[in-house]
Scaffold this active site. Structure first.
Site, PDB file in Angstrom:
ATOM      1  N   GLU A   1     111.719 -46.592 -39.956  1.00  0.00           N
ATOM      2  CA  GLU A   1     112.326 -47.201 -38.766  1.00  0.00           C
ATOM      3  C   GLU A   1     112.892 -48.586 -39.058  1.00  0.00           C
ATOM      4  O   GLU A   1     113.226 -49.341 -38.135  1.00  0.00           O
ATOM      5  CB  GLU A   1     111.301 -47.297 -37.614  1.00  0.00           C
ATOM      6  CG  GLU A   1     110.598 -46.007 -37.247  1.00  0.00           C
ATOM      7  CD  GLU A   1     111.497 -44.941 -36.607  1.00  0.00           C
ATOM      8  OE1 GLU A   1     112.739 -45.071 -36.683  1.00  0.00           O
ATOM      9  OE2 GLU A   1     110.932 -43.968 -36.069  1.00  0.00           O
TER      10      GLU A   1
ATOM     11  N   TYR B   1     102.211 -59.033 -14.606  1.00  0.00           N
ATOM     12  CA  TYR B   1     102.357 -59.134 -16.063  1.00  0.00           C
ATOM     13  C   TYR B   1     103.315 -58.092 -16.625  1.00  0.00           C
ATOM     14  O   TYR B   1     103.979 -58.338 -17.627  1.00  0.00           O
ATOM     15  CB  TYR B   1     100.984 -59.089 -16.752  1.00  0.00           C
ATOM     16  CG  TYR B   1     100.565 -60.479 -17.153  1.00  0.00           C
ATOM     17  CD1 TYR B   1     100.376 -61.447 -16.185  1.00  0.00           C
ATOM     18  CD2 TYR B   1     100.407 -60.829 -18.487  1.00  0.00           C
ATOM     19  CE1 TYR B   1     100.043 -62.745 -16.529  1.00  0.00           C
ATOM     20  CE2 TYR B   1     100.081 -62.130 -18.852  1.00  0.00           C
ATOM     21  CZ  TYR B   1      99.899 -63.081 -17.876  1.00  0.00           C
ATOM     22  OH  TYR B   1      99.584 -64.359 -18.221  1.00  0.00           O
TER      23      TYR B   1
HETATM   24  P1  13P Z   1     106.799 -45.024 -40.901  1.00  0.00           P
HETATM   25  O1  13P Z   1     105.497 -44.505 -41.460  1.00  0.00           O
HETATM   26  O2  13P Z   1     107.984 -44.701 -41.770  1.00  0.00           O
HETATM   27  O3  13P Z   1     106.696 -46.510 -40.548  1.00  0.00           O
HETATM   28  O4  13P Z   1     107.061 -44.274 -39.541  1.00  0.00           O
HETATM   29  C1  13P Z   1     106.027 -44.241 -38.589  1.00  0.00           C
HETATM   30  C2  13P Z   1     106.578 -44.143 -37.216  1.00  0.00           C
HETATM   31  O5  13P Z   1     105.975 -44.666 -36.321  1.00  0.00           O
HETATM   32  C3  13P Z   1     107.832 -43.373 -36.996  1.00  0.00           C
HETATM   33  O6  13P Z   1     108.314 -43.573 -35.728  1.00  0.00           O
END
Ligand code: 13P
Length: 210
Positions: free
Chosen positions: A73, A119
């Site tokens: 990501e 909040y």
């Molecule tokens: P990564 O392990 O590549 O960080 O991905 C985990 C995740 O949350 C995908 O949306």
């Protein structure tokens, strides 16, 4: 904060999120902005067992400089920073209540939650819903880019929340507030609920601009 302190902070916060059930398996990722790039959690790593020395170091183009292979990501995080230049950190989770809300039909894509608490208004603001694309997909990055200028908190449909903050603490506090708001939202489904009025929301936005 120097880079080593930031690495320690990412690991400590990752463990705290994991220990409280806000992250599980290898889900979730954290990034922090540096003067000339970013620190990014490695792909497939557990938030509960991050090694500060192995956190990915990226240059200003998002290319890996050192450490393990970065999160899939990464470019979604970078899209948030590019659209929100004052952001210092971005956090993405698959926290259960937020993911449950992300699967509900009929959400307002510009403002997922009705104003249930002060909040939620102050720290989450208007939560944008981004259509579903697979994790790491270029179309997901593009969809986030479109809304990130107006929303520091976005919810990826059938996936989970992404939140940018001025600092790592600010981003984590906001995503925790989002998760708690999602839980409250689900608890209140089907019950007559007294929402904050538009005037009360406007006053919060005036007193606590985010
Ligand atoms: P990564 O392990 O590549 O960080 O991905 C985990 C995740 O949350 C995908 O949306």
């Amino acid at each position: 904060m120097n880079e080593n302190t930031l690495r320690e902070q990412i690991s400590l916060i990752g463990k705290s999120l994991y220990d409280r059930g806000l992250a599980h398996g290898s889900a979730g990722n954290i990034s922090v902005k540096l003067a000339d790039g970013w620190l990014m959690t490695p792909t497939s790593s557990s938030m509960g067992r991050l090694d500060p020395a192995r956190i990915s170091r990226l240059d200003a183009n998002g290319s890996l400089v050192s450490g393990d292979k970065p999160s899939k990501e990464t470019f979604l995080h970078i899209a948030m920073y590019r659209e929100r230049p004052t952001s210092g950190a971005v956090v993405h989770l698959h926290s259960v209540h937020s993911v449950a809300v992300s699967c509900l039909d009929g959400l307002d894509p510009q403002d997922v939650f009705p104003p249930i608490t002060a909040y939620a208004v102050m720290q989450v603001g208007k939560l944008a819903l981004v259509p579903y694309y697979p994790p790491g997909d270029e179309s997901l990055v593009e969809a986030v880019r479109k809304v990130a200028g107006k929303h520091h908190a976005v919810l990826l449909a059938n996936h989970g929340p992404v939140v940018a903050g001025s600092s790592l603490d600010a981003a984590v506090n906001a995503i925790e507030e989002l998760e708690q708001t999602a839980q409250l939202h689900l608890l209140l489904q089907g019950r007559p609920t007294r929402l904050l009025t538009p005037a009360q929301v406007a006053e919060l936005n005036r007193r606590f601009p985010n």
